[in-house]
Design an enzyme around this catalytic site. Structure first.
Site, PDB file in Angstrom:
ATOM      1  N   TYR A 160      56.201 -38.879  -6.250  1.00  0.00           N
ATOM      2  CA  TYR A 160      54.658 -38.407  -5.997  1.00  0.00           C
ATOM      3  C   TYR A 160      53.947 -39.289  -5.325  1.00  0.00           C
ATOM      4  CZ  TYR A 160      49.908 -37.619  -6.608  1.00  0.00           C
ATOM      5  OH  TYR A 160      48.537 -37.348  -6.352  1.00  0.00           O
ATOM      6  N   HIS A 217      50.889 -38.257 -12.606  1.00  0.00           N
ATOM      7  CA  HIS A 217      50.817 -36.653 -12.203  1.00  0.00           C
ATOM      8  C   HIS A 217      51.415 -35.785 -13.062  1.00  0.00           C
ATOM      9  CE1 HIS A 217      50.197 -34.470  -8.481  1.00  0.00           C
ATOM     10  NE2 HIS A 217      49.263 -35.017  -8.560  1.00  0.00           N
TER      11      HIS A 217
HETATM   12 MG   LIG Z   1      45.665 -37.589  -9.651  1.00  0.00          MG
END
Ligand SMILES: [Mg+2]
Length: 408
Positions: A160, A217
Site C-alpha cells: 500500500y 490500511h
Molecule cells: Mg489512511
C-alpha cells in the site's frame, strides 16, 4: 432568501473533483465538494437527480433543516454516496452563511482555538534508504509530522502507497488507465516481520522530535494488530492508522487491551453511528472522518463534539481526492476544534489546481493557516473547469499469494 440554481461539475487536474455550486436570489453563491474517490459520478448523480430539484426554492440559511430534510427524509440513510452529496450541500450552505455574515466559517463555529493547524505529509519508499530520503525531504520543508510507508522485502508487488522502484515517488494516486484495477499482492507475515524494525530505524535516524505516523490500511486481524501495536510501542508513534477493517467497532478492543500505541481510524466512516461506540468506549485516540463523506460541516461537528467528551482528537482525512473546498471546510473546523489533533494534507498543489480553486489559504512550515475571507475562502473558476471532464480510474485490488481477495 431562496436557492435559485445548483450545478455539479466533475473533473479536474489529475483528479475527478465533484464540485457543487449553489446559487441564490441575492447573488451570493456557495461551493461544496462531493468527491468520492473512484466513484465520483455517483454522488454527482444523486445531487443532480434527487437533491438539487428539492433544493431549488429552499432558504439556504436553514442549513440544519435542509440537512435533516435530506437525511431523515430519505428512507435509505447513510452510506458514502448519499453522505458525500449531503456533505457538498452542507459545505456550500455554510459558505453562503459566512458570505452573508461577512465572516470566515471558523468565526461561525466559535472562533479560533489556534493560529495554524499541524499537518502531516506522506513519505514513502520502495525500500528503507529510499524511505529515509523521502522523510528527510519533508523534514527539510519544515514538516513536523510525516506518515511513513515502506516497501516490504520479498513481497512480489508494491504494498500500500509505496512505489515499485526507489525514488519513483508516490504511485498510489488513482490509476487513470481504466476502470479495471491492477492487482497488489499482500503478505501479512512479511509485513509483521519487517515493518516494526523499519519504523524503529526511522525513529533512530530522525530522533525523538519528529511525529511519525503509520497506516496499516485495514490489513490486519485484531490479534495481529494488537501484536503489531505492542511491537511498535518503543517507536513512540503519533498514531497507528486503520489497523483493522473499519466495519467492526469491536475489533479495536483487543488492540486497546494489549497496547498503549495511539490508534486512528475512520476515513471510511460516514456517520456518527459508525464511530459512536468506538468513541464512547474510548477505544481510539483520533477520529479520521472527512467532512466530505461524513455529511459536511453540520454532521462532522457533531462527531467532533462527541469525540471531545472522550479524549479523542481529530485527524481528518486529507487524501488528494479532497478538493481545496472540502480541505478548506476542514481547515475551519481545525482552527476551531478544542480537540484538534492533526490534519492529513495532500491537495495536489499544482498551478492548475490553484487556478481552478483560487484561495488565500496558506501552507507554511508544515502548518495550514486559514484565510479571513468570508465563507470557506475558496472560489471556483468555471472557465478553468471547462478544460476538464470525468476520467475513469481505479485503486488496486489486493490479493494474498494464493489469490484470496484481501482488504484494500
Ligand atoms: Mg489512511
Amino acid at each position: 432568501m431562496k436557492i435559485t440554481d445548483a450545478k455539479v461539475f466533475v473533473g479536474g487536474p489529475g483528479k475527478n473533483y465533484v464540485t457543487l455550486k449553489i446559487e441564490t436570489d441575492q447573488g451570493v453563491y456557495g461551493l461544496g465538494d462531493a468527491t468520492l474517490n473512484n466513484r465520483e459520478t455517483l454522488p454527482a448523480a444523486y445531487l443532480k437527480d434527487y437533491l438539487i430539484p428539492n433544493l431549488i426554492g429552499m432558504d439556504p440559511r436553514n442549513s440544519e433543516d435542509i440537512w435533516q430534510f435530506f437525511y431523515r427524509g430519505a428512507y435509505f440513510r447513510r452510506g458514502p454516496i448519499a453522505m458525500a452529496a449531503f456533505g457538498a450541500i452542507d459545505m456550500a450552505l455554510w459558505d453562503i452563511k459566512g458570505k452573508l455574515a461577512r465572516m470566515p466559517v471558523y468565526q461561525l463555529l466559535g472562533g479560533k482555538s489556534r493560529e495554524g493547524a499541524l499537518t502531516y505529509a506522506h513519505a514513502t519508499g520502495a525500500d528503507l534508504p529510499d524511505l529515509i530520503e523521502s522523510v528527510a525531504s519533508y523534514v527539510e520543508q519544515g514538516y513536523k509530522a510525516v506518515r511513513v510507508q515502506c516497501g516490504i522485502p520479498g513481497m512480489p508487488s508494491a504494498s500500500y502507497a509505496v512505489p515499485e522502484q526507489p525514488s519513483a515517488g508516490q504511485e498510489y494516486i488513482t490509476d487513470f488507465s481504466g476502470i479495471k484495477p491492477k492487482t497488489e499482492i499482500w503478505e501479512t507475515e512479511r509485513y509483521m516481520r519487517f515493518m516494526p524494525d523499519a519504523l524503529a530505524e526511522v525513529r533512530a535516524h530522525f530522533g525523538p522530535e519528529l511525529n511519525i505516523l503509520h497506516d496499516v490500511h485495514h490489513r490486519l486481524s485484531p490479534r495481529e494488530a494488537a501484536s503489531f501495536a505492542k511491537a511498535v510501542e518503543p517507536v513512540g508513534l503519533y498514531w497507528l492508522e486503520d489497523p483493522t477493517p473499519a466495519e467492526d467497532q469491536n475489533a479495536l478492543k483487543m488492540i486497546r487491551q494489549h497496547s498503549t500505541t495511539p490508534i486512528a481510524i475512520g476515513e471510511v466512516f460516514n456517520s456518527i453511528w459508525d464511530c459512536n461506540k468506538l468513541i464512547e468506549n474510548e477505544l481510539i485516540d483520533f477520529i479520521r472522518i472527512a467532512v466530505t463523506y461524513a455529511g459536511g460541516i453540520t454532521h462532522s461537528k457533531r462527531i467532533v463534539d462527541l469525540a471531545g467528551l472522550h479524549h479523542v482528537r481529530t485527524g481528518f482525512h486529507g487524501a488528494p481526492s479532497h478538493s481545496p473546498i472540502s480541505m478548506a471546510a476542514q481547515a475551519h473546523l481545525n482552527v476551531w476544534a478544542p480537540n484538534f489533533g492533526i490534519q492529513e494534507y495532500l491537495v495536489l498543489g499544482t498551478p492548475e489546481c490553484a487556478a481552478l480553486f483560487p484561495s488565500e489559504h496558506e501552507m507554511r512550515g508544515g502548518m495550514f493557516f486559514v484565510s479571513d475571507a468570508p465563507g470557506l475562502g475558496v472560489d471556483f473558476d468555471e472557465g478553468e473547469a471547462a478544460r476538464y471532464s470525468y476520467k475513469p480510474g481505479s485503486h488496486p485490488v489486493v490479493r494474498l499469494q494464493d489469490g484470496t481477495v484481501w482488504n484494500y
